[in-house]
Design a protein around this motif. Structure first.
Motif, mmCIF file in Angstrom:
data_model
loop_
_atom_site.group_PDB
_atom_site.id
_atom_site.type_symbol
_atom_site.label_atom_id
_atom_site.label_comp_id
_atom_site.label_asym_id
_atom_site.label_seq_id
_atom_site.Cartn_x
_atom_site.Cartn_y
_atom_site.Cartn_z
ATOM 1 N N LYS A 129 -0.760 14.115 -3.965
ATOM 2 C CA LYS A 129 -1.943 14.828 -4.456
ATOM 3 C C LYS A 129 -2.437 15.838 -3.417
ATOM 4 O O LYS A 129 -2.855 16.940 -3.765
ATOM 5 N N GLY A 130 -2.379 15.453 -2.161
ATOM 6 C CA GLY A 130 -2.796 16.366 -1.099
ATOM 7 C C GLY A 130 -1.917 17.602 -1.026
ATOM 8 O O GLY A 130 -2.407 18.719 -0.867
ATOM 9 N N ARG A 162 0.662 3.719 -3.056
ATOM 10 C CA ARG A 162 -0.629 4.393 -3.152
ATOM 11 C C ARG A 162 -0.747 5.495 -2.091
ATOM 12 O O ARG A 162 -1.247 6.584 -2.365
ATOM 13 N N VAL A 163 -0.264 5.207 -0.891
ATOM 14 C CA VAL A 163 -0.303 6.203 0.182
ATOM 15 C C VAL A 163 0.561 7.405 -0.187
ATOM 16 O O VAL A 163 0.158 8.558 0.010
ATOM 17 N N LYS A 220 0.805 -1.216 0.000
ATOM 18 C CA LYS A 220 0.000 0.000 0.000
ATOM 19 C C LYS A 220 0.838 1.265 0.000
ATOM 20 O O LYS A 220 0.318 2.350 -0.241
ATOM 21 N N GLY A 231 1.321 8.401 -3.204
ATOM 22 C CA GLY A 231 0.642 9.111 -4.290
ATOM 23 C C GLY A 231 -0.468 9.999 -3.765
ATOM 24 O O GLY A 231 -0.634 11.147 -4.202
ATOM 25 N N ASP A 232 -1.242 9.486 -2.818
ATOM 26 C CA ASP A 232 -2.302 10.287 -2.203
ATOM 27 C C ASP A 232 -1.721 11.470 -1.441
ATOM 28 O O ASP A 232 -2.280 12.567 -1.457
#
Length: 71
Positions: A33-34, A26-27, A23, A29-30
């Motif tokens: 984005k934040g 993905r974490v 994970k 990447g998030d």
């Protein structure tokens, strides 16, 4: 008080344990984005503040330039 290399390593190990190797991309990447949305929000706030402090003629001219540049 500064953060040393050992503190960074400990934090990274804890994150790896919490989220797991699968994970983690993905974490991250998030998180990216934040941060991007946060910076975008700050830029928009700065732009609104700048618009409020400028005369109306200057704002109208800049708005027309932005519209022309987007098309």
């Amino acid at each position: 008080m500064s953060i040393g290399p050992w503190q960074v390593i400990i934090v990274l190990v804890i994150i790896l344990i919490l989220f797991g190797a699968g994970k983690l991309p993905r974490v991250m990447g998030d998180l990216a984005k934040g941060v991007k949305n946060f910076k975008k929000g700050l830029n928009e706030e700065d732009r609104e503040t700048a618009i409020e402090s400028k005369p109306a003629e200057t704002v109208a001219a800049e708005s027309e330039k932005d519209t022309a540049a987007r098309t």
